[in-house]
Design a protein around this motif. Structure first.
Motif, PDB file in Angstrom:
ATOM      1  N   GLY A 422       0.725  -1.165   0.199  1.00 54.38           N
ATOM      2  CA  GLY A 422       0.046  -0.063   0.003  1.00 54.38           C
ATOM      3  C   GLY A 422       0.796   1.106  -0.180  1.00 54.38           C
ATOM      4  N   ALA A 423       0.096   2.475   0.034  1.00 50.68           N
ATOM      5  CA  ALA A 423       1.016   3.734  -0.275  1.00 50.68           C
ATOM      6  C   ALA A 423       1.331   4.064   1.250  1.00 50.68           C
ATOM      7  CB  ALA A 423      -0.075   4.737  -0.641  1.00 50.68           C
ATOM      8  N   LEU A 424       2.284   4.798   1.151  1.00 49.96           N
ATOM      9  CA  LEU A 424       2.818   5.724   2.463  1.00 49.96           C
ATOM     10  C   LEU A 424       2.056   7.010   2.636  1.00 49.96           C
ATOM     11  CD1 LEU A 424       6.760   5.043   2.127  1.00 49.96           C
ATOM     12  CD2 LEU A 424       4.874   3.204   3.122  1.00 49.96           C
ATOM     13  N   GLY A 425       1.968   7.366   3.735  1.00 48.57           N
ATOM     14  CA  GLY A 425       1.270   8.895   4.060  1.00 48.57           C
ATOM     15  C   GLY A 425       1.313   8.937   5.674  1.00 48.57           C
ATOM     16  N   ASP A 426       0.326  10.302   5.814  1.00 53.08           N
ATOM     17  CA  ASP A 426       0.224  10.509   7.205  1.00 53.08           C
ATOM     18  C   ASP A 426      -1.048  10.607   7.482  1.00 53.08           C
ATOM     19  OD1 ASP A 426       3.169  11.166   7.003  1.00 53.08           O
ATOM     20  OD2 ASP A 426       2.872  13.036   6.887  1.00 53.08           O
ATOM     21  N   VAL A 427      -1.435  10.239   8.764  1.00 57.07           N
ATOM     22  CA  VAL A 427      -3.018  10.123   9.211  1.00 57.07           C
ATOM     23  C   VAL A 427      -2.789  11.311  10.521  1.00 57.07           C
ATOM     24  CG1 VAL A 427      -4.570   9.032  10.380  1.00 57.07           C
ATOM     25  CG2 VAL A 427      -3.204   7.881   8.684  1.00 57.07           C
ATOM     26  N   HIS A 428      -3.746  12.055  10.425  1.00 56.38           N
ATOM     27  CA  HIS A 428      -3.679  13.411  11.201  1.00 56.38           C
ATOM     28  C   HIS A 428      -4.699  12.981  12.477  1.00 56.38           C
ATOM     29  CE1 HIS A 428      -1.303  15.560   9.027  1.00 56.38           C
ATOM     30  NE2 HIS A 428      -2.111  15.427   7.597  1.00 56.38           N
ATOM     31  N   LEU A 429      -4.675  12.872  13.648  1.00 59.19           N
ATOM     32  CA  LEU A 429      -5.550  12.338  14.603  1.00 59.19           C
ATOM     33  C   LEU A 429      -5.784  13.252  15.878  1.00 59.19           C
ATOM     34  CD1 LEU A 429      -5.066   8.400  14.798  1.00 59.19           C
ATOM     35  CD2 LEU A 429      -6.715   9.574  13.379  1.00 59.19           C
ATOM     36  N   MET A 430      -6.745  13.219  16.580  1.00 64.12           N
ATOM     37  CA  MET A 430      -6.877  14.090  17.834  1.00 64.12           C
ATOM     38  C   MET A 430      -6.941  13.014  19.043  1.00 64.12           C
ATOM     39  SD  MET A 430      -7.411  16.827  19.288  1.00 64.12           S
ATOM     40  CE  MET A 430      -8.028  17.360  21.057  1.00 64.12           C
TER      41      MET A 430
END
Length: 462
Positions: A422-430
């Motif tokens: 799969g792809a790499l990337g960033d997940v933004h969470l609270m």
């Protein structure tokens, strides 16, 4: 036990009649090969029958005919020593053979008897190892015995070549199911994370969640584990935090009660907190989330406990918090020991068909960068953790470096820096600290990093 019973037990399970029927039937009806199922030459009790079967297979696989005459000629040409009566013996089997439709049932009998002999063989090996353990501990002997039995149980699974159109049809079915919300992936319960992970975690994967101390890797793995346990079975090995604290965090998470109250003292008049405790207990009553807080557990102990739990209760996900606290690894150097843990956890994921989530520490190198964001090379103790992991996620909370910046409060980055499929990337969470709960970050990230961290793009090196 009388002498006849002893003699009966001394003879390994077999059926000469079934072996005659299959060999004779194949020589009369070559099309019977389509009905053999799992039958192979090694399943025959008599070695000469195995050789005859192998010769029949060779003739048919070359497009020839396998009858009494051709089999006899081929075996004589090979110099097989069966005596002068080989031709008579082959003819007798062919004459007494059942119809082509009866071959399947007799082949099944042969395979079944071979399985029983395999059980006896494994039993003898187990007894021999127990008598002479060769330096192995009792637990190691037991683990080896379990592995032998598991391998025997899986021996009939045949992985044969298939045309790509067949494989592609299954793949397209999977695409269709995913588009309709039906997928074998295990949802993390965090929609944004699932999206980047192509639906979630999958069996046989080793997932690495890494971060610096207090960045939230334990909270994230626990939150994900609780989400998963609503539909699946989860077993958490917590070496850093005791079972009581894990339970307290789970209650705060599901009851939405501040952890400080749950772990401290709740005022009798605090109705909201007590309602939250009641609600949390009700929600946790239905989840399948087990905790083992054995400190410094060895890989062997972890394997045995996981196998036993799967056998008794089923098991889909294992959480190891954290890999650096395990003990008893191979080698004298710390890097070699930690590498043996990651290899062992990956092997366990494949052996049990489960997802293993292993937590890992990051070195201080990230704190020397202007943006403080971690990269793959920050993984502490062993580069093999990166190599063995199917997915590597780095947890980063900028507010830990700038506690006075209100815009960073709760903001958490989950940086996917390795994903085999799969792809790499960033997940933004609270991140809500009091309840250790992760939710979607609303709006754009609070601030762009000063420099981009390495590791972007699609795919990743193994």
């Amino acid at each position: 036990m009388n002498m006849n019973d002893q003699q009966h037990l001394a003879v390994p399970p077999h059926s000469i009649e079934a072996e005659h029927a299959v060999l004779g039937g194949l020589m009369r009806f070559n099309e019977g090969f389509d009905r053999l199922g799992d039958l192979q030459g090694k399943h025959f009790y008599r070695a000469d029958h195995g050789e005859i079967f192998a010769e029949i297979v060779r003739l048919v696989s070359k497009g020839g005919s396998a009858d009494v005459i051709t089999v006899l000629a081929a075996m004589q040409a090979r110099g097989a020593v069966f005596g002068a009566d080989l031709g008579v013996y082959l003819n007798q089997m062919a004459q007494s053979a059942p119809s082509a439709s009866g071959i399947a049932a007799q082949a099944k009998v042969i395979v079944d008897r071979a399985l029983l002999r395999g059980v006896i063989h494994i039993g003898d090996k187990m007894a021999g190892l127990a008598h002479q353990p060769l330096g192995k501990s009792g637990d190691q002997v037991l683990d080896q015995a379990q592995s032998w039995i598991t391998a025997l149980a899986e021996r009939r699974v045949r992985n044969e070549p298939r045309m790509i159109r067949t494989v592609l049809a299954e793949f397209v079915d999977g695409v269709s199911q995913r588009s309709e919300g039906q997928d074998s992936a295990i949802s993390t319960g965090i929609e944004e994370l699932d999206r980047l992970l192509n639906g979630g975690f999958r069996p046989q994967q080793l997932i690495i969640i890494a971060g610096r101390p207090s960045m939230g890797k334990t909270a994230l793995s626990s939150d994900i584990g609780l989400n998963i346990s609503e539909q699946h079975s989860v077993l958490m090995f917590s070496m850093e935090v005791g079972s009581q604290e894990v339970a307290g965090r789970a209650l705060a998470n599901r009851g939405q009660v501040p952890l400080s109250k749950v772990m401290g003292r709740i005022d009798q008049n605090d109705k909201s907190a007590w309602d939250g405790v009641t609600h949390g207990c009700i929600r946790l009553d239905d989840v399948r989330f087990a905790i083992d807080d054995t400190p410094a557990i060895t890989l062997l102990e972890l394997r045995m406990k996981a196998k036993a739990w799967k056998r008794k209760h089923g098991l889909d996900v294992i959480i190891v918090d954290y890999i650096g606290l395990m003990s008893g690894g191979d080698g004298d150097k710390r890097t070699d020991q930690v590498g043996s843990y990651s290899r062992g956890l990956k092997a366990l994921a494949k052996e049990l068909g489960v997802t293993v989530i292993a937590l890992a520490q990051l070195s201080r190198k990230s704190e020397e960068r202007p943006d403080k964001r971690p990269i793959l090379s920050d993984l502490r103790d062993s580069g093999e953790i990166e190599q063995d992991g199917d997915v590597v996620m780095l947890v980063h909370r900028p507010e830990m470096h700038k506690p006075d910046a209100p815009e960073l409060r709760g903001y958490t980055e989950v940086l996917i820096r390795k994903q085999r499929s799969g792809a790499l990337g960033d997940v933004h969470l609270m991140f809500d600290g009091p309840t250790a709960k992760f939710t979607r970050w609303i709006g754009p990230p609070p601030a762009a990093p000063e420099t981009k961290s390495s590791g972007g793009g699609f795919g990743s090196k193994r």
